[in-house]
Scaffold this active site. Structure first.
Site, PDB file in Angstrom:
ATOM      1  CD  GLU A 219       6.723 -20.197  20.093  1.00 25.72           C
ATOM      2  OE1 GLU A 219       7.115 -19.314  19.317  1.00 25.72           O
ATOM      3  OE2 GLU A 219       5.530 -20.387  20.356  1.00 25.72           O
TER       4      GLU A 219
ATOM      5  CG  HIS B 238       3.614 -25.003  12.648  1.00 25.63           C
ATOM      6  ND1 HIS B 238       3.683 -24.714  11.305  1.00 25.63           N
ATOM      7  CD2 HIS B 238       3.500 -23.817  13.281  1.00 25.63           C
ATOM      8  CE1 HIS B 238       3.620 -23.396  11.142  1.00 25.63           C
ATOM      9  NE2 HIS B 238       3.506 -22.829  12.321  1.00 25.63           N
TER      10      HIS B 238
ATOM     11  CG  HIS C 162       7.842 -21.669   9.063  1.00 26.19           C
ATOM     12  ND1 HIS C 162       6.691 -21.118   9.539  1.00 26.19           N
ATOM     13  CD2 HIS C 162       8.617 -21.888  10.139  1.00 26.19           C
ATOM     14  CE1 HIS C 162       6.774 -21.003  10.838  1.00 26.19           C
ATOM     15  NE2 HIS C 162       7.935 -21.462  11.232  1.00 26.19           N
TER      16      HIS C 162
ATOM     17  CE  LYS D 112       2.885 -17.805  21.234  1.00 27.68           C
ATOM     18  NZ  LYS D 112       4.055 -17.958  20.358  1.00 27.68           N
TER      19      LYS D 112
ATOM     20  NE  ARG E 208      -2.796  -0.519   3.139  1.00 27.37           N
ATOM     21  CZ  ARG E 208      -3.531  -0.779   4.194  1.00 27.37           C
ATOM     22  NH1 ARG E 208      -4.819  -0.575   4.144  1.00 27.37           N
ATOM     23  NH2 ARG E 208      -3.000  -1.239   5.298  1.00 27.37           N
TER      24      ARG E 208
ATOM     25  CE  LYS F  35      11.475 -25.178  11.842  1.00 29.09           C
ATOM     26  NZ  LYS F  35      12.480 -24.168  12.177  1.00 29.09           N
TER      27      LYS F  35
HETATM   28  P1  NAD Z   1       2.169  -6.784   8.138  1.00 33.70           P
HETATM   29  O1  NAD Z   1       0.981  -6.193   8.779  1.00 33.70           O
HETATM   30  O2  NAD Z   1       3.508  -6.485   8.696  1.00 33.70           O
HETATM   31  O3  NAD Z   1       2.207  -6.339   6.607  1.00 33.70           O
HETATM   32  C1  NAD Z   1       1.052  -6.288   5.820  1.00 33.70           C
HETATM   33  C2  NAD Z   1       1.417  -5.906   4.397  1.00 33.70           C
HETATM   34  O4  NAD Z   1       0.224  -5.932   3.636  1.00 33.70           O
HETATM   35  C3  NAD Z   1       2.008  -4.514   4.237  1.00 33.70           C
HETATM   36  O5  NAD Z   1       3.020  -4.576   3.264  1.00 33.70           O
HETATM   37  C4  NAD Z   1       0.827  -3.698   3.717  1.00 33.70           C
HETATM   38  O6  NAD Z   1       1.218  -2.605   2.895  1.00 33.70           O
HETATM   39  C5  NAD Z   1       0.112  -4.722   2.895  1.00 33.70           C
HETATM   40  N1  NAD Z   1      -1.307  -4.385   2.748  1.00 33.70           N
HETATM   41  C6  NAD Z   1      -2.249  -4.271   3.716  1.00 33.70           C
HETATM   42  N2  NAD Z   1      -3.438  -3.924   3.172  1.00 33.70           N
HETATM   43  C7  NAD Z   1      -3.248  -3.816   1.852  1.00 33.70           C
HETATM   44  C8  NAD Z   1      -4.073  -3.490   0.740  1.00 33.70           C
HETATM   45  N3  NAD Z   1      -5.372  -3.195   0.893  1.00 33.70           N
HETATM   46  N4  NAD Z   1      -3.531  -3.501  -0.487  1.00 33.70           N
HETATM   47  C9  NAD Z   1      -2.232  -3.797  -0.678  1.00 33.70           C
HETATM   48  N5  NAD Z   1      -1.396  -4.116   0.316  1.00 33.70           N
HETATM   49  C10 NAD Z   1      -1.886  -4.119   1.572  1.00 33.70           C
HETATM   50  O7  NAD Z   1       1.890  -8.344   8.054  1.00 33.70           O
HETATM   51  P2  NAD Z   1       2.958  -9.536   8.101  1.00 33.70           P
HETATM   52  O8  NAD Z   1       3.331  -9.794   9.512  1.00 33.70           O
HETATM   53  O9  NAD Z   1       4.038  -9.303   7.119  1.00 33.70           O
HETATM   54  O10 NAD Z   1       2.065 -10.774   7.656  1.00 33.70           O
HETATM   55  C11 NAD Z   1       1.653 -11.001   6.327  1.00 33.70           C
HETATM   56  C12 NAD Z   1       0.952 -12.341   6.244  1.00 33.70           C
HETATM   57  O11 NAD Z   1       1.855 -13.369   6.634  1.00 33.70           O
HETATM   58  C13 NAD Z   1      -0.247 -12.476   7.167  1.00 33.70           C
HETATM   59  O12 NAD Z   1      -1.216 -13.284   6.553  1.00 33.70           O
HETATM   60  C14 NAD Z   1       0.311 -13.178   8.382  1.00 33.70           C
HETATM   61  O13 NAD Z   1      -0.663 -13.909   9.058  1.00 33.70           O
HETATM   62  C15 NAD Z   1       1.305 -14.097   7.718  1.00 33.70           C
HETATM   63  N6  NAD Z   1       2.401 -14.532   8.592  1.00 33.70           N
HETATM   64  C16 NAD Z   1       3.254 -13.625   9.136  1.00 33.70           C
HETATM   65  C17 NAD Z   1       4.286 -14.065   9.928  1.00 33.70           C
HETATM   66  C18 NAD Z   1       5.272 -13.091  10.525  1.00 33.70           C
HETATM   67  O14 NAD Z   1       6.204 -13.544  11.150  1.00 33.70           O
HETATM   68  N7  NAD Z   1       5.112 -11.808  10.336  1.00 33.70           N
HETATM   69  C19 NAD Z   1       4.467 -15.427  10.184  1.00 33.70           C
HETATM   70  C20 NAD Z   1       3.584 -16.333   9.608  1.00 33.70           C
HETATM   71  C21 NAD Z   1       2.560 -15.869   8.809  1.00 33.70           C
END
Ligand code: NAD
Length: 476
Positions: free
Chosen positions: A210, A234, A172, A324, A46, A176
């Site tokens: 964890e 997992h 993920h 946790k 975004r 591993k």
């Molecule tokens: P985040 O909130 O840090 O990032 C969200 C991203 O989505 C940003 O880049 C934002 O710009 C974009 N975004 C949001 N609304 C938008 C829209 N309307 N149009 C275009 N882009 C948009 O989220 P994250 O932590 O990076 O997680 C992303 C996905 O990965 C989620 O589904 C989360 O559940 C999954 N996930 C994250 C982790 C982690 O460690 N962060 C681990 C496992 C799974």
């Protein structure tokens, strides 16, 4: 071996996951020579940013999450593959531009690293703007639903524009090294498979512990809990790899068919076979403070016993636990074998069961506990020795180069290999097993027991095994 040149679009390219895992993983594969220099990584999110701004953003992420980056070469070449398009998943902005930036003659992959609520919008607009075709791939992250109904909805949303062979659902844990080694150990050796059943295996313990609490993710976590966040995905995947029948070939659907059969053969979990917990305050805030909900009944710890009703496993319980704020950060699978049918040694004080431990972290590796004679003139006394196989040691120099799970999985997407990704029916079957368990404790109004941080969880969890004449392995 380099993969084919590709265009990878990361929706959510400015998010936490992209910064911590996806971009550093791609960089490492680039440096390793696996990502061709004529590939492109296109961040799509975004924020209003141009190409130079995003390259700067990526460089900062790499600096933050790759400790030895300063020594690394190829950074500017890697940044040369990076592009950015500001996009609104729910609006029209950016889509025509994205269509113009992606090439048709290379592998095209689209990483949906955004909230699952946006999957439908992304799939729809990719299709509308002709950005994807039958050869494109989509990668989606957990959580894949919060129950069977929502998982079905997500599957249906993706299926509107993509065939199952194009969908890569990331777990993920499956990326591993040790997890894949589990399959090699089971199916490339004659040694284990004949013993791999309830006649010779007493029980299996799967532990993912964890030390951290829910931290800043409190409000998200409180809506899910350990069962949804860890067990349904997992731990279930690990259980499947231990319990599945040998696939007829190392082929994505052959492997996933066997995993699915395991999930379908799981018995319902009895209420007395579940222990849930919440970490208490201890200098640091407890779970209830972390999630800012004093009435929360969500578990930060769960232990449960599950049995598999099939020919191979009837009579061998699987004990799963995850939590946790526990004593140590450790993930392992421990397979305890039965006693030899007849003992020829007198007074066997030293005797212990054979245990095969598959360690996912720390120090990925395997370890088999075997009995030998205690060295020296003391007569025939038994003692245990570990047959130790730490991958880093066994593989010497290359051990240090074991790719992180994300790196491997992203390269598998580009290669078009779905073996290590969950199929839609697998995810649904796992929810179909988990849903009644969760509904059961909700209907009983079950409250999680408090446990002290830095321990191995609630005391009651010990009883789960004591009752069966067994003990949990120490968490360390
Ligand atoms: P985040 O909130 O840090 O990032 C969200 C991203 O989505 C940003 O880049 C934002 O710009 C974009 N975004 C949001 N609304 C938008 C829209 N309307 N149009 C275009 N882009 C948009 O989220 P994250 O932590 O990076 O997680 C992303 C996905 O990965 C989620 O589904 C989360 O559940 C999954 N996930 C994250 C982790 C982690 O460690 N962060 C681990 C496992 C799974």
């Amino acid at each position: 071996i380099p993969v084919d040149p590709f265009d990878l679009v990361i929706f959510g390219g400015t998010g936490d996951l992209a910064r911590r895992k996806i971009l550093p993983g791609l960089y490492r594969r680039f440096v390793a020579g696996q990502m061709p220099a004529d590939s492109r990584i296109i961040g799509a999110a975004r924020s209003e940013m141009d190409q130079a701004g995003y390259r700067q953003f990526v460089a900062e992420a790499l600096r933050e999450f790759i400790p030895d980056l300063r020594r690394a070469e190829g950074l500017s070449d890697f940044l040369g593959t990076i592009d950015y398009v500001a996009i609104d998943a729910q609006g029209d902005g950016g889509w025509a531009e994205l269509a113009g930036r992606t090439r048709k003659d290379v592998v095209r992959a689209f990483y949906f690293s955004v909230a699952p609520a946006l999957f439908g919008d992304l799939a729809e607009r990719l299709h509308q703007h002709g950005i994807t075709d039958a050869s494109s791939r989509v990668v989606v992250e957990k959580p894949f639903g919060r129950d069977l109904a929502t998982a079905r909805d997500l599957n249906a949303v993706l299926a509107r524009h993509f065939d199952e062979t194009q969908i890569y659902r990331i777990d993920h844990y499956l990326g591993k090294e040790t997890v894949q080694n589990l399959m090699a150990v089971r199916f490339a050796n004659i040694l284990f498979e004949p013993l791999w059943n309830s006649q010779f295996i007493d029980h299996v313990q799967i532990t993912v512990a964890e030390t951290v609490g829910v931290g800043g993710r409190g409000s998200y976590y409180d809506r899910s809990g350990a069962m949804r966040d860890m067990v349904q995905n997992h731990l279930m995947q690990l259980l499947c790899l231990i319990a599945m029948e040998p696939p007829y070939r190392f082929d994505p659907d052959a492997v996933r068919d066997e995993k699915l059969k395991v999930i379908r053969a799981l018995d319902p979990v009895r209420p007395e076979d579940i222990v849930r917990g919440q970490y208490l305050a201890n200098g640091q805030p407890g779970y209830l403070e972390d999630v800012e909900n004093p009435a929360s009944r969500t578990e930060s710890y769960i232990a449960l016993k599950v049995c598999i009703s099939n020919w191979r496993w009837k009579g061998t319980p699987f004990y799963l636990r995850t939590g946790k704020r526990l004593r140590a950060r450790t993930s392992e699978i421990a397979i305890t074998f039965r006693e030899p049918p007849h003992s020829i040694f007198e007074g066997e004080e030293g005797w212990k069961e054979n245990v095969l431990v598959i360690r996912l972290q720390p120090n990925e590796g395997m370890n088999l506990r075997v009995m030998i004679k205690e060295p020296g003139p003391g007569g025939m006394r038994l003692t245990e020795v570990p047959l130790d196989m730490s991958f880093a040691d066994a593989l010497g120099e290359t051990g240090a180069d074991i790719p992180d799970a994300y790196e491997r999985l992203i390269m598998d997407v580009i290669r078009g290999n779905q073996t290590l990704f969950m199929r839609g029916d697998e995810v649904e079957a796992a929810w179909a097993w988990a849903d009644p368990v969760i509904e059961g404790w909700e209907a009983r109004d079950d409250r999680p027991r408090g446990y002290d941080p830095g321990t191995s969880g609630p005391e009651d969890a010990l009883m789960l095994l004591h009752r069966d004449g067994r003990r949990w392995r120490e968490i360390r």
